[in-house]
Design an enzyme around this catalytic site. Structure first.
Site, mmCIF file in Angstrom:
data_model
loop_
_atom_site.group_PDB
_atom_site.id
_atom_site.type_symbol
_atom_site.label_atom_id
_atom_site.label_comp_id
_atom_site.label_asym_id
_atom_site.label_seq_id
_atom_site.Cartn_x
_atom_site.Cartn_y
_atom_site.Cartn_z
ATOM 1 N N LYS A 16 0.825 -1.212 0.000
ATOM 2 C CA LYS A 16 0.000 0.000 0.000
ATOM 3 C C LYS A 16 0.857 1.259 0.000
ATOM 4 C CE LYS A 16 -3.983 -2.078 2.319
ATOM 5 N NZ LYS A 16 -4.277 -2.787 1.075
ATOM 6 N N THR A 62 10.889 -3.738 1.962
ATOM 7 C CA THR A 62 10.015 -4.644 2.701
ATOM 8 C C THR A 62 10.500 -6.071 2.517
ATOM 9 O OG1 THR A 62 7.707 -5.189 3.129
ATOM 10 C CG2 THR A 62 8.271 -4.751 0.835
ATOM 11 N N LYS A 66 14.907 -6.581 4.250
ATOM 12 C CA LYS A 66 15.289 -5.584 5.261
ATOM 13 C C LYS A 66 16.704 -5.817 5.812
ATOM 14 C CE LYS A 66 10.630 -4.294 6.711
ATOM 15 N NZ LYS A 66 9.726 -3.999 7.833
ATOM 16 N N ASN A 87 14.331 -0.327 6.840
ATOM 17 C CA ASN A 87 13.131 -0.265 5.987
ATOM 18 C C ASN A 87 13.098 0.999 5.136
ATOM 19 O OD1 ASN A 87 12.311 1.779 7.738
ATOM 20 N ND2 ASN A 87 10.172 1.124 7.725
ATOM 21 N N GLY A 129 10.974 -11.860 16.862
ATOM 22 C CA GLY A 129 11.511 -11.828 15.506
ATOM 23 C C GLY A 129 11.876 -10.404 15.119
ATOM 24 N N MET A 213 0.243 -5.607 15.693
ATOM 25 C CA MET A 213 1.002 -4.932 14.639
ATOM 26 C C MET A 213 0.551 -5.351 13.240
ATOM 27 S SD MET A 213 4.726 -4.600 16.516
ATOM 28 C CE MET A 213 5.643 -4.561 15.011
ATOM 29 N N TYR A 215 -2.796 -5.943 10.579
ATOM 30 C CA TYR A 215 -4.130 -5.343 10.486
ATOM 31 C C TYR A 215 -5.001 -6.191 9.571
ATOM 32 C CZ TYR A 215 -2.502 -3.577 5.984
ATOM 33 O OH TYR A 215 -2.011 -3.494 4.710
#
Ligand code: ATR
Length: 269
Positions: A16, A62, A66, A87, A129, A213, A215
């Protein structure tokens, strides 16, 4: 030539970020374009160099790159070092600078957008992680009373705690958790497969704020569990917008208004 930015990953079609940054650019009147780039799994470094040669000024990075971005950066911010991952890349005067905006994105979404102060709070961070590691330093900077780290594989939580070596940060086995926390943050990827970290009900109370974290259109499993024990909840869509805003600020020196962007994204999720 118009300044160029992009998000680079594999896969990338779902990202997005182009939509978010296009809205930021329009809102602030910044002349820039922001695209998405699918890099081959073994072609991250070449893709970045190629982009720089073609006028690239910065990039979001992403999954799964990373760590590659961290290695590629010639200079890293303190929060990128603490996260062990990058990032956001800034290409400036022939140098590649690496930063990480995920943690500050989380902190801003909780403290500003949700209006929940972190200072003095007892925080439970679930997961050990990359997602968990990325938010520890920015959370510590808010001066919480404590951050307790728990993880399915406890050894990984203990290793992270050792690495940060901060008096407010400690590890706890999941089945030894017995206190109520003010703030419970789910930084595991369990929810992506409809799963749930096995947290005891005792960690949630009516004054707990539980943050996932990830959605989704509906409340995640973690949020439903927290709600069933009376907690307030929020998912990670706001963190996504806030980390983007921080990247935008690094590149352009301008802070966009995140509220309308969050609203339009929420309507689509
Ligand atoms: P990320 O970058 O999203 O953090 P990661 O480094 O693979 O991805 O870490 C995933 C985290 O989610 C880990 O803390 C993992 O727990 P383990 O260290 O025990 O593997 C956690 N996780 C993933 N699936 C889970 C599940 N079904 N239940 C509990 N924890 C889970």
């Amino acid at each position: 030539m118009t300044d160029r930015y992009l998000v680079i990953g594999n896969p990338i079609a779902h990202s997005k970020s182009p939509q978010i940054h296009a809205q930021f650019a329009q809102q602030t009147g910044e002349a820039m374009v922001y695209e998405r780039l699918l890099a081959p799994l073994d072609g991250f470094v070449d893709s970045v160099h190629n982009f720089i040669e073609h006028g690239g000024r910065g990039a979001n990075v992403t999954l799964p790159f990373k760590l590659d971005a961290f290695a590629l950066a010639e200079q890293r911010s303190e929060r990128a070092q603490a996260a062990g991952a990058v990032n956001t890349l800034v290409f400036e005067r022939g140098r590649i600078i690496g930063d990480n905006t995920d943690g500050v994105g989380l902190v801003r979404d909780i403290s500003v957008n949700a209006g929940v102060a972190i200072k003095g709070q007892r925080v439970l961070l679930v997961g050990a992680g990359g997602a968990a590691q990325g938010v520890i330093l920015p959370l510590l900077e808010q001066a919480p009373h404590s951050i307790t780290l728990c993880n399915r594989t406890q050894r990984k939580a203990e290793e992270l705690v050792q690495q940060f070596s901060h008096p407010a940060l400690q590890a706890c086995a999941i089945d030894a958790l017995s206190d109520v926390y003010d703030l419970v943050i789910n930084a595991t990827s369990a929810g992506l497969s409809g799963d749930l970290p096995p947290l005891p009900a005792a960690v949630f109370g009516s004054t707990t704020f539980a943050y996932d974290m990830i959605y989704a259109a509906q409340a995640t499993n973690f949020m439903q569990l927290a709600q069933s024990h009376g907690a307030q909840t929020r998912d990670g869509l706001g963190m996504l917008v806030e980390q983007a805003a921080e990247s935008f600020y690094l590149w352009r020196g301008v802070r966009p208004d995140t509220a309308p962007v969050y609203k339009s994204l929420r309507a689509q999720v």
